[in-house]
Design a protein around this motif. Structure first.
Motif, PDB file in Angstrom:
ATOM      1  N   GLU A  90       2.266  -0.074   5.482  1.00  0.00           N
ATOM      2  CA  GLU A  90       1.705  -0.991   6.485  1.00  0.00           C
ATOM      3  C   GLU A  90       1.486  -2.384   5.890  1.00  0.00           C
ATOM      4  O   GLU A  90       1.740  -3.390   6.533  1.00  0.00           O
ATOM      5  CB  GLU A  90       0.362  -0.413   6.955  1.00  0.00           C
ATOM      6  CG  GLU A  90      -0.215  -1.044   8.181  1.00  0.00           C
ATOM      7  CD  GLU A  90       0.374  -0.469   9.466  1.00  0.00           C
ATOM      8  OE1 GLU A  90       1.171   0.493   9.392  1.00  0.00           O
ATOM      9  OE2 GLU A  90       0.049  -1.014  10.521  1.00  0.00           O
ATOM     10  N   CYS A 139      -3.956   4.251   4.851  1.00  0.00           N
ATOM     11  CA  CYS A 139      -3.784   5.086   3.644  1.00  0.00           C
ATOM     12  C   CYS A 139      -4.889   4.856   2.614  1.00  0.00           C
ATOM     13  O   CYS A 139      -4.993   5.590   1.637  1.00  0.00           O
ATOM     14  CB  CYS A 139      -2.413   4.851   3.013  1.00  0.00           C
ATOM     15  SG  CYS A 139      -2.187   3.203   2.335  1.00  0.00           S
ATOM     16  N   CYS A 165       0.843  -1.199   0.000  1.00  0.00           N
ATOM     17  CA  CYS A 165       0.000   0.000   0.000  1.00  0.00           C
ATOM     18  C   CYS A 165       0.880   1.251   0.000  1.00  0.00           C
ATOM     19  O   CYS A 165       2.106   1.162  -0.072  1.00  0.00           O
ATOM     20  CB  CYS A 165      -0.934  -0.031   1.199  1.00  0.00           C
ATOM     21  SG  CYS A 165      -0.068   0.176   2.773  1.00  0.00           S
ATOM     22  N   HIS A 166       0.282   2.415   0.143  1.00  0.00           N
ATOM     23  CA  HIS A 166       1.053   3.657   0.071  1.00  0.00           C
ATOM     24  C   HIS A 166       1.874   3.926   1.322  1.00  0.00           C
ATOM     25  O   HIS A 166       3.038   4.323   1.242  1.00  0.00           O
ATOM     26  CB  HIS A 166       0.105   4.836  -0.193  1.00  0.00           C
ATOM     27  CG  HIS A 166       0.829   6.114  -0.435  1.00  0.00           C
ATOM     28  ND1 HIS A 166       1.055   7.047   0.549  1.00  0.00           N
ATOM     29  CD2 HIS A 166       1.414   6.587  -1.557  1.00  0.00           C
ATOM     30  CE1 HIS A 166       1.731   8.052   0.030  1.00  0.00           C
ATOM     31  NE2 HIS A 166       1.968   7.796  -1.246  1.00  0.00           N
ATOM     32  N   CYS A 167       1.299   3.664   2.500  1.00  0.00           N
ATOM     33  CA  CYS A 167       1.997   4.020   3.748  1.00  0.00           C
ATOM     34  C   CYS A 167       3.007   2.973   4.172  1.00  0.00           C
ATOM     35  O   CYS A 167       3.840   3.232   5.043  1.00  0.00           O
ATOM     36  CB  CYS A 167       0.991   4.286   4.856  1.00  0.00           C
ATOM     37  SG  CYS A 167       0.154   2.806   5.482  1.00  0.00           S
ATOM     38  N   CYS A 214      -5.857  -1.014   3.001  1.00  0.00           N
ATOM     39  CA  CYS A 214      -5.168  -0.546   4.202  1.00  0.00           C
ATOM     40  C   CYS A 214      -6.011   0.550   4.854  1.00  0.00           C
ATOM     41  O   CYS A 214      -6.356   1.525   4.201  1.00  0.00           O
ATOM     42  CB  CYS A 214      -3.794  -0.001   3.825  1.00  0.00           C
ATOM     43  SG  CYS A 214      -2.977   0.852   5.186  1.00  0.00           S
TER      44      CYS A 214
END
Ligand SMILES: [Zn+2]
Length: 120
Positions: free
Chosen positions: A15, A77, A11-13, A74
């Protein structure tokens, strides 16, 4: 690039992280109600070619319609890097990888196969 390779993604963050062995020679662009809004590009793999490395306890599950597909994302994000579903042609579970969430993939070099999910 019709070649089976192992990719990392998430994902982007950060996690949610995973590793997947996939052939990006066939990447699907679907026009169904959710794909249209999300803009995801899909590669489908068997579960044994997918390993979730981080974030399994955090993933949120979105389902709609016939509820055959788990659109996981997620909660931090909001990015949905992969989904889990059952192969409609029979057999077991299929993992749909959002190719946009793979590391180091040149999206412009991919050949997209259009799928008319809207008509299903
Ligand atoms: Zn995230």
């Amino acid at each position: 690039m019709p070649e089976t390779k192992t990719y990392t993604g998430g994902c982007h963050c950060g996690e949610v992280r995973f590793e997947v062995t996939a052939d990006l020679g066939r990447v699907v662009s679907c026009n169904c109600s959710i794909c249209q809004k999300r803009g995801a590009l899909w590669a489908f793999v068997a579960p044994e070619h997918f390993a979730l490395r981080a974030g399994s306890e955090d993933l949120k599950d979105y389902q709609f319609g016939k509820r055959g597909i788990h659109h996981l994302f997620c909660p931090q994000c909001g990015v949905g890097a992969f989904s889990r579903g059952t192969n409609p042609k029979g057999g077991g579970e299929t993992i749909a990888i959002n190719v946009r969430c793979l590391d180091d993939v040149d999206l412009a070099a991919l050949t997209l196969a259009k799928f008319d999910g809207r008509s299903l």
